[in-house]
Design an enzyme around this catalytic site. Structure first.
Site, PDB file in Angstrom:
ATOM      1  N   ASP A  44       0.837  -1.200   0.000  1.00  0.00           N
ATOM      2  CA  ASP A  44       0.000   0.000   0.000  1.00  0.00           C
ATOM      3  C   ASP A  44       0.872   1.250   0.000  1.00  0.00           C
ATOM      4  OD1 ASP A  44      -2.968   1.070   0.739  1.00  0.00           O
ATOM      5  OD2 ASP A  44      -1.449   2.275   1.764  1.00  0.00           O
ATOM      6  N   TYR A  49       3.278   9.728  -0.423  1.00  0.00           N
ATOM      7  CA  TYR A  49       4.325   9.093   0.392  1.00  0.00           C
ATOM      8  C   TYR A  49       5.708   9.315  -0.222  1.00  0.00           C
ATOM      9  CZ  TYR A  49       0.295   6.519   2.352  1.00  0.00           C
ATOM     10  OH  TYR A  49      -0.916   6.161   2.908  1.00  0.00           O
ATOM     11  N   LYS A  74      -2.666   5.901  -4.526  1.00  0.00           N
ATOM     12  CA  LYS A  74      -3.771   6.833  -4.241  1.00  0.00           C
ATOM     13  C   LYS A  74      -3.550   8.157  -4.969  1.00  0.00           C
ATOM     14  CE  LYS A  74      -3.691   4.730   0.364  1.00  0.00           C
ATOM     15  NZ  LYS A  74      -2.282   4.567   0.748  1.00  0.00           N
ATOM     16  N   HIS A 107      -7.550   9.738  -2.210  1.00  0.00           N
ATOM     17  CA  HIS A 107      -6.937   9.692  -0.881  1.00  0.00           C
ATOM     18  C   HIS A 107      -7.799  10.321   0.220  1.00  0.00           C
ATOM     19  CE1 HIS A 107      -2.620   9.179   0.848  1.00  0.00           C
ATOM     20  NE2 HIS A 107      -3.519   8.963   1.782  1.00  0.00           N
TER      21      HIS A 107
HETATM   22  P1  NAD Z   1       0.730   1.550  11.873  1.00  0.00           P
HETATM   23  O1  NAD Z   1      -0.483   1.660  12.705  1.00  0.00           O
HETATM   24  O2  NAD Z   1       0.857   0.433  10.905  1.00  0.00           O
HETATM   25  O3  NAD Z   1       1.972   1.578  12.873  1.00  0.00           O
HETATM   26  C1  NAD Z   1       3.267   1.510  12.390  1.00  0.00           C
HETATM   27  C2  NAD Z   1       4.255   1.696  13.555  1.00  0.00           C
HETATM   28  O4  NAD Z   1       4.022   0.691  14.542  1.00  0.00           O
HETATM   29  C3  NAD Z   1       5.682   1.513  13.099  1.00  0.00           C
HETATM   30  O5  NAD Z   1       6.230   2.712  12.643  1.00  0.00           O
HETATM   31  C4  NAD Z   1       6.359   1.004  14.366  1.00  0.00           C
HETATM   32  O6  NAD Z   1       6.668   2.094  15.188  1.00  0.00           O
HETATM   33  C5  NAD Z   1       5.263   0.191  15.004  1.00  0.00           C
HETATM   34  N1  NAD Z   1       5.329  -1.262  14.701  1.00  0.00           N
HETATM   35  C6  NAD Z   1       4.988  -1.890  13.556  1.00  0.00           C
HETATM   36  N2  NAD Z   1       5.102  -3.224  13.706  1.00  0.00           N
HETATM   37  C7  NAD Z   1       5.534  -3.437  14.971  1.00  0.00           C
HETATM   38  C8  NAD Z   1       5.821  -4.592  15.722  1.00  0.00           C
HETATM   39  N3  NAD Z   1       5.666  -5.814  15.214  1.00  0.00           N
HETATM   40  N4  NAD Z   1       6.250  -4.447  17.001  1.00  0.00           N
HETATM   41  C9  NAD Z   1       6.381  -3.209  17.546  1.00  0.00           C
HETATM   42  N5  NAD Z   1       6.111  -2.075  16.889  1.00  0.00           N
HETATM   43  C10 NAD Z   1       5.685  -2.184  15.603  1.00  0.00           C
HETATM   44  O7  NAD Z   1       0.937   2.979  11.158  1.00  0.00           O
HETATM   45  P2  NAD Z   1       0.747   3.682   9.786  1.00  0.00           P
HETATM   46  O8  NAD Z   1       2.011   3.641   8.994  1.00  0.00           O
HETATM   47  O9  NAD Z   1       0.167   4.998  10.121  1.00  0.00           O
HETATM   48  O10 NAD Z   1      -0.414   2.882   8.999  1.00  0.00           O
HETATM   49  C11 NAD Z   1      -0.142   1.769   8.179  1.00  0.00           C
HETATM   50  C12 NAD Z   1      -0.326   2.102   6.713  1.00  0.00           C
HETATM   51  O11 NAD Z   1      -1.630   2.620   6.471  1.00  0.00           O
HETATM   52  C13 NAD Z   1       0.594   3.223   6.195  1.00  0.00           C
HETATM   53  O12 NAD Z   1       1.925   2.805   6.045  1.00  0.00           O
HETATM   54  C14 NAD Z   1      -0.119   3.579   4.928  1.00  0.00           C
HETATM   55  O13 NAD Z   1       0.180   2.634   3.915  1.00  0.00           O
HETATM   56  C15 NAD Z   1      -1.580   3.498   5.360  1.00  0.00           C
HETATM   57  N6  NAD Z   1      -2.128   4.819   5.751  1.00  0.00           N
HETATM   58  C16 NAD Z   1      -3.110   5.348   4.986  1.00  0.00           C
HETATM   59  C17 NAD Z   1      -3.669   6.576   5.313  1.00  0.00           C
HETATM   60  C18 NAD Z   1      -4.760   7.138   4.467  1.00  0.00           C
HETATM   61  O14 NAD Z   1      -5.113   8.313   4.630  1.00  0.00           O
HETATM   62  N7  NAD Z   1      -5.308   6.378   3.545  1.00  0.00           N
HETATM   63  C19 NAD Z   1      -3.231   7.277   6.453  1.00  0.00           C
HETATM   64  C20 NAD Z   1      -2.242   6.691   7.231  1.00  0.00           C
HETATM   65  C21 NAD Z   1      -1.703   5.464   6.891  1.00  0.00           C
END
Ligand code: NAD
Length: 270
Positions: A44, A49, A74, A107
């Site tokens: 994704d 990004y 997106k 988006h």
């Molecule tokens: P997330 O909720 O996936 O959290 C990621 C964070 O959690 C990492 O940076 C790390 O600090 C921690 N983490 C991940 N795996 C771990 C593990 N196994 N143990 C301990 N800590 C861990 O955060 P995100 O990046 O905000 O969301 C995931 C994805 O969603 C994004 O990368 C993106 O692709 C998507 N996204 C989309 C939108 C949108 O507006 N459509 C907005 C935000 C994110």
């Protein structure tokens, strides 16, 4: 791993790698290669990004063929506002070094989303996109698309985790058989603040992060956790060999407090 069958008949792997805030170089390339090695078949990204080139490089140099990886990108808000969704898609395809994406999302619900949706419908007709959908669309925005458009969105990607269920959005999507994807499923790392996840994890020999992702899977939601670390990428995918009991699911459900870590789709300024 389970696939979700979308309302257009296409299949989408229920767990994918999110790459927001992954650098556009070796960081995102390594993350995707580790993910594919671990069994992920879904990535994704988004224009905003600023790592579509790296994602493209990673997929091109991967052992896994392109057609076995479900790729989402997106259309960014400025492109929606300026009526240039079609051009923005072509630019994304160039950066991604591919001639199609599996899923293209608007988006955020900014001015011009109805016209942009029409552009997505045409891109699907032209074969540049297999499925089309939305992100951060609340029921009122979704209704506009259902009225003006001719294709029902396949997916709505929203912030979703144990503190934020957005049940009104989930219900509106379920009524149209629109699949829900959870962004920030790991609460941007804040899952660590909640002891219940590790307590439940201990019962299953699993980590707190694995419990949270398993909760998504059992609720039928597509989930896209982000990490750039090999160990965590593997850990986040190792969630298909255990099951939370209904009692454990209920305890996690009860944590909901409609708390957002990200922006509110009804009140944002970008
Ligand atoms: P997330 O909720 O996936 O959290 C990621 C964070 O959690 C990492 O940076 C790390 O600090 C921690 N983490 C991940 N795996 C771990 C593990 N196994 N143990 C301990 N800590 C861990 O955060 P995100 O990046 O905000 O969301 C995931 C994805 O969603 C994004 O990368 C993106 O692709 C998507 N996204 C989309 C939108 C949108 O507006 N459509 C907005 C935000 C994110």
């Amino acid at each position: 791993m389970k696939n979700i069958t979308l309302n257009d008949g296409n299949k989408m792997p229920q767990l994918g790698l999110g790459v927001w805030q992954s650098d556009n170089g070796s960081e995102v390339i390594n993350a995707i290669h580790w993910a594919l090695d671990a069994g992920y078949r879904h990535v994704d990204t988004a224009r905003i990004y600023k790592n579509e080139e790296g994602v493209g490089e990673a997929l091109k140099s991967a052992a896994t063929p392109r057609d076995q990886v479900f790729l989402t990108t997106k259309i960014w808000n400025d492109d929606i506002r300026q009526g240039r969704a079609a051009a923005a898609l072509d630019e994304s395809l160039d950066r991604l070094q591919t001639d199609y994406v599996d899923l293209l999302l608007l988006h955020w619900p900014v001015d011009g989303y109805e016209a942009a949706w029409e552009a997505l419908e045409q891109a699907r007709e032209a074969g540049k996109v297999k499925s089309i959908g939305l992100s951060n669309f609340m029921p009122e925005h979704l209704n506009d698309i259902l009225k003006s458009g001719s294709v029902v969105p396949a997916v709505n990607q929203i912030e979703y985790h144990p503190y934020l269920h957005q049940q009104d959005v989930a219900d509106a999507c379920a009524a149209q058989n629109i699949a829900l994807t959870a962004w920030s499923p790991l609460m941007q790392g804040h899952f660590k603040d909640e002891s219940l996840f590790s307590e439940i994890g201990e019962q299953h020999g699993k980590s707190a992060a694995q419990v949270v992702l398993r909760w998504d899977l059992q609720r039928g939601v597509i989930t896209i956790p982000k990490s750039v670390h090999e160990g965590r990428i593997k850990e986040n995918f190792d969630v298909f060999d255990f099951e939370l009991s209904s009692d454990e699911m209920e305890k996690i459900n009860a944590l909901n407090k409609e708390h957002r870590f990200g922006p509110d789709p009804r009140d944002f300024d970008f």
